[in-house]
Design a protein around this motif. Structure first.
Motif, PDB file in Angstrom:
ATOM      1  N   VAL A  28       0.846  -1.203   0.000  1.00  0.00           N
ATOM      2  CA  VAL A  28       0.000   0.000   0.000  1.00  0.00           C
ATOM      3  C   VAL A  28       0.878   1.247   0.000  1.00  0.00           C
ATOM      4  CG1 VAL A  28      -0.350   0.025   2.516  1.00  0.00           C
ATOM      5  CG2 VAL A  28      -2.015   1.129   1.031  1.00  0.00           C
ATOM      6  N   SER A  32       5.541   6.665   2.999  1.00  0.00           N
ATOM      7  CA  SER A  32       4.588   7.770   2.906  1.00  0.00           C
ATOM      8  C   SER A  32       3.885   7.780   1.566  1.00  0.00           C
ATOM      9  CB  SER A  32       5.297   9.110   3.106  1.00  0.00           C
ATOM     10  OG  SER A  32       4.440  10.166   2.707  1.00  0.00           O
ATOM     11  N   GLN A  33       2.587   7.599   1.608  1.00  0.00           N
ATOM     12  CA  GLN A  33       1.778   7.636   0.390  1.00  0.00           C
ATOM     13  C   GLN A  33       1.874   8.993  -0.300  1.00  0.00           C
ATOM     14  OE1 GLN A  33      -2.270   6.396   1.025  1.00  0.00           O
ATOM     15  NE2 GLN A  33      -3.024   7.481  -0.772  1.00  0.00           N
ATOM     16  N   ILE A  34       1.903  10.050   0.498  1.00  0.00           N
ATOM     17  CA  ILE A  34       1.943  11.397  -0.094  1.00  0.00           C
ATOM     18  C   ILE A  34       3.270  11.649  -0.797  1.00  0.00           C
ATOM     19  CG2 ILE A  34       1.995  13.863   0.481  1.00  0.00           C
ATOM     20  CD1 ILE A  34      -0.295  13.354   2.429  1.00  0.00           C
ATOM     21  N   LYS A 285     -13.335  22.185   5.286  1.00  0.00           N
ATOM     22  CA  LYS A 285     -12.270  21.261   5.686  1.00  0.00           C
ATOM     23  C   LYS A 285     -12.831  19.864   5.931  1.00  0.00           C
ATOM     24  CE  LYS A 285      -8.642  22.459   7.877  1.00  0.00           C
ATOM     25  NZ  LYS A 285      -7.649  22.868   8.893  1.00  0.00           N
ATOM     26  N   GLY A 286     -12.070  18.856   5.548  1.00  0.00           N
ATOM     27  CA  GLY A 286     -12.506  17.477   5.725  1.00  0.00           C
ATOM     28  C   GLY A 286     -12.024  16.646   4.553  1.00  0.00           C
ATOM     29  N   VAL A 287     -12.507  15.419   4.466  1.00  0.00           N
ATOM     30  CA  VAL A 287     -12.113  14.538   3.374  1.00  0.00           C
ATOM     31  C   VAL A 287     -13.349  13.846   2.814  1.00  0.00           C
ATOM     32  CG1 VAL A 287     -10.625  12.636   2.667  1.00  0.00           C
ATOM     33  CG2 VAL A 287      -9.904  14.112   4.541  1.00  0.00           C
ATOM     34  N   ARG A 289     -15.284  10.933   0.811  1.00  0.00           N
ATOM     35  CA  ARG A 289     -15.071   9.489   0.683  1.00  0.00           C
ATOM     36  C   ARG A 289     -16.216   8.882  -0.126  1.00  0.00           C
ATOM     37  NH1 ARG A 289      -9.904   8.877   2.887  1.00  0.00           N
ATOM     38  NH2 ARG A 289      -9.829   9.880   4.922  1.00  0.00           N
ATOM     39  N   THR A 307     -11.019  11.343  -1.984  1.00  0.00           N
ATOM     40  CA  THR A 307      -9.753  11.268  -1.254  1.00  0.00           C
ATOM     41  C   THR A 307      -9.223  12.672  -1.014  1.00  0.00           C
ATOM     42  OG1 THR A 307      -7.598  10.157  -1.172  1.00  0.00           O
ATOM     43  CG2 THR A 307      -8.188  11.189  -3.241  1.00  0.00           C
ATOM     44  N   PHE A 308      -8.100  12.746  -0.341  1.00  0.00           N
ATOM     45  CA  PHE A 308      -7.348  13.985  -0.228  1.00  0.00           C
ATOM     46  C   PHE A 308      -6.399  14.042  -1.414  1.00  0.00           C
ATOM     47  CE2 PHE A 308      -3.494  16.208   1.124  1.00  0.00           C
ATOM     48  CZ  PHE A 308      -4.017  17.402   1.587  1.00  0.00           C
ATOM     49  N   VAL A 335     -20.838  14.589   5.419  1.00  0.00           N
ATOM     50  CA  VAL A 335     -19.605  13.993   5.918  1.00  0.00           C
ATOM     51  C   VAL A 335     -19.796  13.769   7.415  1.00  0.00           C
ATOM     52  CG1 VAL A 335     -17.111  14.251   6.198  1.00  0.00           C
ATOM     53  CG2 VAL A 335     -18.240  15.174   4.165  1.00  0.00           C
TER      54      VAL A 335
ATOM     55  N   GLY B  37      -1.536   5.896   8.270  1.00  0.00           N
ATOM     56  CA  GLY B  37      -0.739   6.526   7.210  1.00  0.00           C
ATOM     57  C   GLY B  37      -0.810   8.030   7.271  1.00  0.00           C
ATOM     58  N   ASP B  38      -0.503   8.677   6.147  1.00  0.00           N
ATOM     59  CA  ASP B  38      -0.353  10.136   6.110  1.00  0.00           C
ATOM     60  C   ASP B  38      -1.607  10.861   6.570  1.00  0.00           C
ATOM     61  OD1 ASP B  38       2.318  10.506   4.659  1.00  0.00           O
ATOM     62  OD2 ASP B  38       1.255   9.121   3.341  1.00  0.00           O
ATOM     63  N   VAL B  40      -4.162  13.869   7.099  1.00  0.00           N
ATOM     64  CA  VAL B  40      -4.498  15.072   6.323  1.00  0.00           C
ATOM     65  C   VAL B  40      -5.600  15.906   6.958  1.00  0.00           C
ATOM     66  CG1 VAL B  40      -3.700  14.152   4.116  1.00  0.00           C
ATOM     67  CG2 VAL B  40      -6.048  13.718   4.823  1.00  0.00           C
ATOM     68  N   PHE B  41      -6.233  15.396   8.005  1.00  0.00           N
ATOM     69  CA  PHE B  41      -7.332  16.156   8.604  1.00  0.00           C
ATOM     70  C   PHE B  41      -7.527  15.721  10.053  1.00  0.00           C
ATOM     71  CE2 PHE B  41     -11.965  16.548   9.538  1.00  0.00           C
ATOM     72  CZ  PHE B  41     -12.059  17.927   9.469  1.00  0.00           C
ATOM     73  N   GLU B  43     -10.057  16.758  13.456  1.00  0.00           N
ATOM     74  CA  GLU B  43     -11.138  17.550  14.033  1.00  0.00           C
ATOM     75  C   GLU B  43     -11.201  17.231  15.519  1.00  0.00           C
ATOM     76  OE1 GLU B  43     -14.869  17.314  11.917  1.00  0.00           O
ATOM     77  OE2 GLU B  43     -15.957  17.799  13.746  1.00  0.00           O
ATOM     78  N   GLU B  61      -8.183  11.868  10.019  1.00  0.00           N
ATOM     79  CA  GLU B  61      -8.297  11.262   8.694  1.00  0.00           C
ATOM     80  C   GLU B  61      -6.936  11.241   8.030  1.00  0.00           C
ATOM     81  OE1 GLU B  61     -11.594  11.665   6.149  1.00  0.00           O
ATOM     82  OE2 GLU B  61     -12.747  12.888   7.545  1.00  0.00           O
ATOM     83  N   SER B  62      -6.586  10.073   7.510  1.00  0.00           N
ATOM     84  CA  SER B  62      -5.401   9.970   6.668  1.00  0.00           C
ATOM     85  C   SER B  62      -5.871  10.009   5.224  1.00  0.00           C
ATOM     86  CB  SER B  62      -4.671   8.661   6.958  1.00  0.00           C
ATOM     87  OG  SER B  62      -5.470   7.576   6.546  1.00  0.00           O
ATOM     88  N   VAL B  63      -4.931   9.986   4.294  1.00  0.00           N
ATOM     89  CA  VAL B  63      -5.324   9.910   2.887  1.00  0.00           C
ATOM     90  C   VAL B  63      -6.207   8.691   2.686  1.00  0.00           C
ATOM     91  CG1 VAL B  63      -4.481   9.812   0.518  1.00  0.00           C
ATOM     92  CG2 VAL B  63      -3.094  10.902   2.264  1.00  0.00           C
ATOM     93  N   LYS B  64      -5.880   7.642   3.435  1.00  0.00           N
ATOM     94  CA  LYS B  64      -6.512   6.338   3.237  1.00  0.00           C
ATOM     95  C   LYS B  64      -7.897   6.235   3.868  1.00  0.00           C
ATOM     96  CE  LYS B  64      -4.485   2.764   5.308  1.00  0.00           C
ATOM     97  NZ  LYS B  64      -3.290   2.004   5.694  1.00  0.00           N
TER      98      LYS B  64
END
Lengths: 358, 129
Positions: A28, A32-34, A285-287, A289, A307-308, A335, B37-38, B40-41, B43, B61-64
């Motif tokens: 996966v 670091s994925q980023i 702000k948030g992600v 999905r 995703t981000f 969300v 993982g990384d 990104v958020f 709260e 929250e991570s990217v995943k």
């Protein structure tokens, strides 16, 4: 027991975090994925895509077979090496899989299918091929490595002596057979690069050779953020057997203009089209999905992939929403316990390291 | 994976530090950030909110993936770390420095019911199998 690709040991040696990906033991990320995402946008990275399946269809009547099997028109393929992206539909017009077809000769077309659908795809192809003078051959003897990024081609030319001469003039979405390699200028990141098919026995050596040239291994995590930024659909998420491909942003791949009949065509022509696939950029702000509900002024829709985005530094998504909502419109996404604001945009979101969203 | 001996832990992968003023500081463990993982958020809960033990009160929250963070013990939120909301990646860099919020415990003895480092280590190892 998870299935392993020929590169499994190499991933572990390189510090990969392994996960169960549809029954395959896959990396996966390697830390670091980023960072891996930026590595591909800005330089070059390599992906183990051996879990995907190469299927060779050979025989005198391959083109005729494919005319009926897939929704895009294989008659667009007239030059050896040219590739075509297409859906393979069931009689109800649902998507069995999305795939790439490479035309090599009139009696040899090569198809690459998704990992999770591979067995189903081959069974379907074999069933449709019954009584025809052709063979459908899964090629688990071939490994596949994708090398992607602005410096990808140069690195592959270093790794495979002689490859530059045969592939430098080759345009995107074309492939060439060279020695034991099948080198295709295709990918799933929105960057330039090659997908290389080669004998399984040589896969590990090629992986290490590319690594020694500075090509970093990239996990499936970054593969997903890269493909989403590039606005590319993911089977099982953005479309599947239950969705109408004309509502999934795939209309450009469905040939309804020609007289040619294909499996699923009649069903598609009889269906109403009420939804469209759009891009979303989160304003709050948030992600975002998959499966979050999108409220528009014409009714509700759903996020299919979210995703981000490391390139945009904000959350992005593909969403299936009612027709009539144009880019620029604001929508609300549920969300968790909040309604967050998002803007409808055209995708792709990013290419070559830069945002395409104004 | 580091598990500092001077902290307490929950089965949901929060760490808890007891402060001299009687408050406790809460964050997520190095093991949790490694799984996610990384980042990104983030709260955090609002300052002044009263939490029950085990209540969902924050989100990382991570990217995943998104992951809920739970109140390790009952108490009132007396501080929230705005710095990690602005820079969630701080959790990846040092999970034990990147605290999320502080609680004034409803009952200061509740901290004793949490896992110590050895128990948490055993939990992490059991989850790895």
């Amino acid at each position: 027991m998870l299935k392993q690709t020929p590169l499994n040991a190499a991933h572990r040696d390189m510090g990969a975090k392994m996960v169960d990906f549809g029954g395959w033991d896959m990396p996966v990320n390697y830390g670091s994925q980023i960072e891996e995402h930026h590595q591909v946008r800005n330089d070059v990275g390599m992906f183990d895509v051996c879990h995907m399946l190469v299927v060779d269809v050979k025989g005198g009547d391959v083109r005729g077979f494919l005319r009926g099997l897939v929704a895009n028109n294989v008659d667009k393929l007239t030059v050896s090496g040219k590739a075509l992206y297409s859906c393979m539909l069931n009689p109800e017009g649902g998507v069995i899989d999305d795939l790439i077809i490479y035309f090599m000769t009139e009696d040899w077309f090569r198809i690459v299918v998704n990992a999770g659908t591979a067995d189903k795809d081959v069974a379907w192809m074999l069933k449709q091929a019954e009584g025809r003078a052709l063979t459908v051959t899964p090629r688990r003897d071939l490994a596949m490595i994708a090398v992607q990024g602005p410096n990808a081609r140069a690195k592959v030319w270093e790794a495979i002596p002689g490859a530059q001469a045969v592939s430098e003039a080759m345009k995107p979405f074309n492939a060439v057979e060279f020695q034991q390699y099948f080198i295709a200028r295709t990918g799933y990141t929105g960057e330039d690069g090659f997908e290389i098919m080669l004998p399984v026995a040589e896969a590990e050596a090629m992986w290490h050779r590319l690594a020694s040239l500075g090509v970093k291994p990239i996990g499936l995590g970054a593969r997903d953020t890269l493909r989403l930024e590039a606005g590319m659909n993911l089977y099982g998420q953005d479309m599947d057997e239950a969705t109408n491909p004309l509502e999934c942003g795939l209309a450009w791949t469905i040939d309804l203009k020609s007289e040619r009949d294909f499996i699923g065509k009649a069903a598609l022509l009889s269906r109403d089209i009420n939804l469209q696939l759009v891009g979303l950029v989160l304003l709050d702000k948030g992600v975002l999905r998959a499966h979050q509900v999108v409220q528009t002024k014409h009714g509700a829709g759903e996020i299919t992939s979210g995703t981000f985005s490391p390139t945009l530094q904000q959350s992005i998504a593909l969403a299936r929403i009612p027709l009539g909502i144009a880019p620029g419109a604001e929508v609300e996404v549920a969300v968790r316990d909040k309604q967050l604001r998002a803007k409808v945009v055209s995708y792709p979101f990013a290419r070559t390291g830069h945002s395409l969203i104004s | 994976m580091s598990i500092p001996a001077d902290l307490k832990y929950t089965a949901s992968h929060e760490w808890v530090k007891t402060n001299a003023d009687g408050t406790v500081t809460v964050g997520i463990t190095a093991h949790a950030q490694d799984l996610l993982g990384d980042m990104v958020f983030v709260e955090n809960p609002a300052v002044g909110r009263t939490l029950a033990a085990g209540e969902e009160c924050a989100v990382v929250e991570s990217v995943k993936a998104a992951s809920d963070v739970y109140a390790p013990i009952a108490g009132e939120v007396v501080a929230a770390n705005a710095d990690i909301e602005a820079a969630p990646e701080a959790i990846n860099q040092d999970a034990y420095a990147a605290w999320m919020f502080k609680l004034k415990p409803a009952n200061s003895a509740d901290v004793n019911s949490l896992m110590d480092a050895a128990a948490y280590q055993a939990l992490v190892e059991s989850e790895a199998h």
